[in-house]
Design a protein around this motif. Structure first.
Motif, mmCIF file in Angstrom:
data_model
loop_
_atom_site.group_PDB
_atom_site.id
_atom_site.type_symbol
_atom_site.label_atom_id
_atom_site.label_comp_id
_atom_site.label_asym_id
_atom_site.label_seq_id
_atom_site.Cartn_x
_atom_site.Cartn_y
_atom_site.Cartn_z
ATOM 1 N N SER A 269 0.571 -1.423 -0.034
ATOM 2 C CA SER A 269 0.192 0.019 -0.024
ATOM 3 C C SER A 269 0.185 1.501 0.680
ATOM 4 C CB SER A 269 -0.684 -0.186 0.570
ATOM 5 O OG SER A 269 -0.193 0.742 2.754
ATOM 6 N N SER B 15 -10.834 -4.176 0.022
ATOM 7 C CA SER B 15 -10.036 -4.196 -1.116
ATOM 8 C C SER B 15 -11.080 -4.478 -1.867
ATOM 9 C CB SER B 15 -8.463 -4.484 -1.466
ATOM 10 O OG SER B 15 -8.547 -4.234 -2.631
ATOM 11 N N PRO C 223 -9.453 -1.812 5.789
ATOM 12 C CA PRO C 223 -9.922 -1.444 4.786
ATOM 13 C C PRO C 223 -10.664 -2.577 3.406
ATOM 14 C CG PRO C 223 -8.216 -0.249 5.026
ATOM 15 C CD PRO C 223 -7.914 -0.844 6.102
#
Length: 264
Positions: free
Chosen positions: A8, A230, A228
């Motif tokens: 990320s 994806s 979170p």
């Protein structure tokens, strides 16, 4: 603690705050995608991390640790081999091999395959990707995909390059904690953690492996919220299993980071 993200590329502020609450100085840096850096994880100089470690040491740190996730764990394990004075490594969802680049290098190209890392100007031996791989079942239109099979197939296809690409943790003087989920859908982190542990064991060196059969690629430490979702990749696991793995690993992480003279 130097805290490294995975692919990320984010700055791990929340994770640093959690470590700081435990009395540790924690620093997270951008190591690709920044000014003067490769836009992807492609021939990233491992020397990139040296100034951050030097800064922690200059600030009076008694013990230096590196906590990395996924590709950040790959870097952390290499640093423990190559740099003197790295006392502890926590590798979340690690690999046992050096892999090819993820994204483009400074030349803007992602192909041909190159190593993810360099050291003193030389690329580290790596395993390329088998670009003939396709997800099975086929990826739903626009849906996230599990790519663990890509890594597993690439390892088989390029079996002749595996030995040279192994991360030589038997040469690391750091204390190691390896945390991995058996349902990791990104790459086979739990088998890789067990492979790393076997190398350490054969060399008579200590290692701690904390595994969670139902956890995925993103174990969550106590105090962290769920990762979170994806739209691109399936990570495996579940919010509950990922949190349970992080909770099980947490005492081992703190014990290793604080060292033999820390508060237990």
């Amino acid at each position: 603690m130097l805290v490294l993200s995975g692919s990320s590329g984010r700055i791990e502020e929340e994770r640093c705050r959690i470590l700081a609450r435990e009395g540790m100085a924690a620093l997270s840096i951008r190591w690709f995608g920044g000014s003067g850096q490769p836009p992807g994880i492609c021939e990233v100089p491992l020397e990139t991390f040296e100034p951050a470690i030097a800064l922690l040491r200059a600030g009076g740190a008694r013990r230096i640790g590196v906590l990395g996730t996924s590709k950040g764990a790959e870097a952390a394990l290499h640093l423990s081999v190559l740099l003197p004075g790295v006392d502890a490594v926590v590798a979340l969802s690690p690999t046992s091999l050096t892999w090819a680049n993820v994204g483009p290098g400074k030349d803007g190209r992602a192909r041909p395959h190159r190593s993810s890392w360099t050291w003193r100007g030389e690329p580290l031996p790596f395993v390329p990707y088998d670009d003939s791989w396709t997800p099975a079942p086929a990826r739903p239109e626009g849906g996230p995909v599990a790519i663990r099979g890509w890594y597993e197939q690439s390892r088989r296809t390029f079996a002749g390059r595996v030995d040279a690409a192994r991360i030589p943790v038997e040469r690391s003087g750091a204390d190691l904690v390896l945390v991995a989920g058996g349902d990791d859908a990104m790459w086979p982190s739990l088998p890789c953690a067990e492979e790393l542990a076997a190398l350490r064991g054969a060399a008579g060196l200590p290692v701690r492996v904390v595994g969670g059969p139902g956890a995925g690629h993103r174990p969550r430490l106590p105090g962290e919220g769920p990762a979170p979702a994806s739209t691109q990749f399936r990570h495996g696991g579940s919010a509950a299993a990922d949190a349970a793995l992080g909770a099980a690993a947490w005492p081992h992480i703190l014990d290793t980071l604080r060292g033999p003279y820390g508060t237990h």
